[in-house]
Design a protein around this motif. Sequence first.
Motif, PDB file in Angstrom:
ATOM      1  N   GLN A   1       0.891  -1.134  -0.225  1.00  0.00           N
ATOM      2  CA  GLN A   1       0.073  -0.183  -0.182  1.00  0.00           C
ATOM      3  C   GLN A   1       0.987   1.083  -0.243  1.00  0.00           C
ATOM      4  N   VAL A   2       0.497   2.259  -1.309  1.00  0.00           N
ATOM      5  CA  VAL A   2       1.110   3.178  -0.857  1.00  0.00           C
ATOM      6  C   VAL A   2       0.365   4.185  -0.337  1.00  0.00           C
ATOM      7  N   HIS A   3       1.254   5.160   0.590  1.00  0.00           N
ATOM      8  CA  HIS A   3       1.040   5.350   1.728  1.00  0.00           C
ATOM      9  C   HIS A   3       0.892   7.885   0.841  1.00  0.00           C
ATOM     10  N   LEU A   4       2.782   7.297   0.518  1.00  0.00           N
ATOM     11  CA  LEU A   4       2.947   9.187   0.573  1.00  0.00           C
ATOM     12  C   LEU A   4       3.224   9.158  -1.124  1.00  0.00           C
ATOM     13  N   VAL A   5       2.445  10.172  -2.056  1.00  0.00           N
ATOM     14  CA  VAL A   5       2.563   9.402  -3.576  1.00  0.00           C
ATOM     15  C   VAL A   5       2.832  11.229  -4.083  1.00  0.00           C
ATOM     16  N   GLU A   6       4.339  11.708  -4.326  1.00  0.00           N
ATOM     17  CA  GLU A   6       5.169  13.071  -4.705  1.00  0.00           C
ATOM     18  C   GLU A   6       4.732  12.197  -6.174  1.00  0.00           C
ATOM     19  N   SER A   7       4.842  14.871  -6.236  1.00  0.00           N
ATOM     20  CA  SER A   7       5.242  14.770  -7.872  1.00  0.00           C
ATOM     21  C   SER A   7       5.539  16.155  -8.476  1.00  0.00           C
ATOM     22  N   GLY A   8       6.325  16.790  -9.104  1.00  0.00           N
ATOM     23  CA  GLY A   8       6.694  17.963  -9.276  1.00  0.00           C
ATOM     24  C   GLY A   8       8.072  18.205  -9.116  1.00  0.00           C
ATOM     25  N   GLY A   9       8.231  16.977  -9.216  1.00  0.00           N
ATOM     26  CA  GLY A   9      10.429  17.321  -9.953  1.00  0.00           C
ATOM     27  C   GLY A   9      10.229  17.938 -10.937  1.00  0.00           C
ATOM     28  N   GLY A  10      11.347  18.623 -11.104  1.00  0.00           N
ATOM     29  CA  GLY A  10      11.681  18.468 -12.643  1.00  0.00           C
ATOM     30  C   GLY A  10      13.232  19.245 -12.945  1.00  0.00           C
ATOM     31  N   LEU A  11      12.966  19.727 -13.986  1.00  0.00           N
ATOM     32  CA  LEU A  11      14.887  20.376 -14.754  1.00  0.00           C
ATOM     33  C   LEU A  11      14.510  21.958 -14.783  1.00  0.00           C
ATOM     34  N   VAL A  12      15.329  23.060 -14.078  1.00  0.00           N
ATOM     35  CA  VAL A  12      14.644  24.510 -13.981  1.00  0.00           C
ATOM     36  C   VAL A  12      16.347  25.187 -13.656  1.00  0.00           C
ATOM     37  N   GLN A  13      15.658  26.449 -14.241  1.00  0.00           N
ATOM     38  CA  GLN A  13      17.094  27.405 -14.758  1.00  0.00           C
ATOM     39  C   GLN A  13      17.503  27.605 -13.419  1.00  0.00           C
ATOM     40  N   ALA A  14      18.699  27.687 -12.841  1.00  0.00           N
ATOM     41  CA  ALA A  14      19.066  28.870 -11.450  1.00  0.00           C
ATOM     42  C   ALA A  14      18.621  30.219 -11.751  1.00  0.00           C
TER      43      ALA A  14
ATOM     44  N   ALA B   1      -0.979  12.623   0.661  1.00  0.00           N
ATOM     45  CA  ALA B   1      -0.739  10.826   1.866  1.00  0.00           C
ATOM     46  C   ALA B   1      -2.420  10.644   1.771  1.00  0.00           C
ATOM     47  N   SER B   2      -1.967   9.400   2.754  1.00  0.00           N
ATOM     48  CA  SER B   2      -3.549   8.836   2.994  1.00  0.00           C
ATOM     49  C   SER B   2      -3.573   9.463   4.176  1.00  0.00           C
ATOM     50  N   ARG B   3      -5.537   9.519   4.294  1.00  0.00           N
ATOM     51  CA  ARG B   3      -5.996  10.539   5.732  1.00  0.00           C
ATOM     52  C   ARG B   3      -5.698  10.491   6.764  1.00  0.00           C
ATOM     53  N   ILE B   4      -5.063   8.650   6.579  1.00  0.00           N
ATOM     54  CA  ILE B   4      -4.865   8.895   8.761  1.00  0.00           C
ATOM     55  C   ILE B   4      -3.806   9.496   8.983  1.00  0.00           C
ATOM     56  N   ILE B   5      -2.754   9.196   7.215  1.00  0.00           N
ATOM     57  CA  ILE B   5      -1.846   9.723   7.814  1.00  0.00           C
ATOM     58  C   ILE B   5      -1.263  11.111   8.291  1.00  0.00           C
ATOM     59  N   PHE B   6      -1.895  11.725   6.887  1.00  0.00           N
ATOM     60  CA  PHE B   6      -2.073  13.265   7.423  1.00  0.00           C
ATOM     61  C   PHE B   6      -2.621  14.131   8.174  1.00  0.00           C
ATOM     62  N   SER B   7      -3.341  13.591   9.301  1.00  0.00           N
ATOM     63  CA  SER B   7      -4.433  14.047  10.222  1.00  0.00           C
ATOM     64  C   SER B   7      -3.804  13.837  11.229  1.00  0.00           C
ATOM     65  N   PHE B   8      -2.979  13.115  10.942  1.00  0.00           N
ATOM     66  CA  PHE B   8      -2.265  12.848  12.624  1.00  0.00           C
ATOM     67  C   PHE B   8      -0.720  12.997  12.385  1.00  0.00           C
ATOM     68  N   ASP B   9      -0.074  13.581  11.920  1.00  0.00           N
ATOM     69  CA  ASP B   9       0.782  12.879  11.513  1.00  0.00           C
ATOM     70  C   ASP B   9       1.773  15.072  10.749  1.00  0.00           C
ATOM     71  N   THR B  10       3.022  14.987  11.238  1.00  0.00           N
ATOM     72  CA  THR B  10       3.622  15.921  10.806  1.00  0.00           C
ATOM     73  C   THR B  10       4.498  15.496   9.813  1.00  0.00           C
ATOM     74  N   MET B  11       4.305  16.150   8.811  1.00  0.00           N
ATOM     75  CA  MET B  11       5.059  16.173   7.044  1.00  0.00           C
ATOM     76  C   MET B  11       5.856  16.950   7.218  1.00  0.00           C
ATOM     77  N   ALA B  12       6.646  16.484   5.946  1.00  0.00           N
ATOM     78  CA  ALA B  12       8.244  16.976   6.629  1.00  0.00           C
ATOM     79  C   ALA B  12       7.972  16.558   4.840  1.00  0.00           C
ATOM     80  N   TRP B  13       9.821  17.375   4.117  1.00  0.00           N
ATOM     81  CA  TRP B  13      10.487  17.252   2.584  1.00  0.00           C
ATOM     82  C   TRP B  13      11.849  17.778   3.093  1.00  0.00           C
TER      83      TRP B  13
END
Length: 113
Positions: A1-14, A24-36
């Motif tokens: 079961q996938v709990h966290l799905v990321e998107s949006g990376g890529g190549l960009v100029q300085a 995130a799944s609802r149960i994780i998102f509702s109770f947890d600190t999220m970080a990158w």
Amino acid sequence: QVHLVESGGGLVQAGGSLSLSCTASRIIFSFDTMAWYRQAPGKQRELVAAITVGGSTNYAESAKGRFTISRDSAKNTVTLQMNSLKSEDTAVYYCNAAMSKRWGQGTQVTVSS
């Protein structure tokens, strides 16, 4: 079961901008600190930014003033808006749910100088 799905990376100029999203799944998102986190080649994984359920934020010194972390409870999504990108921001970025100890699959961000 996938709990966290990321998107949006890529190549960009300085100096450019990118936005990363993590759903995130609802149960994780509702109770947890999220970080990158990020990991550059040959370096250890490091915290970039974190946000609690209550909305309190914490940033690495390198991210302060340039990156903004936010969370949308209606979408179970945490977003990292990255502005004024530098070549040293090049890394694989990972979404993390702190207490659940869950990680996303990672998304590559490459900043060309």
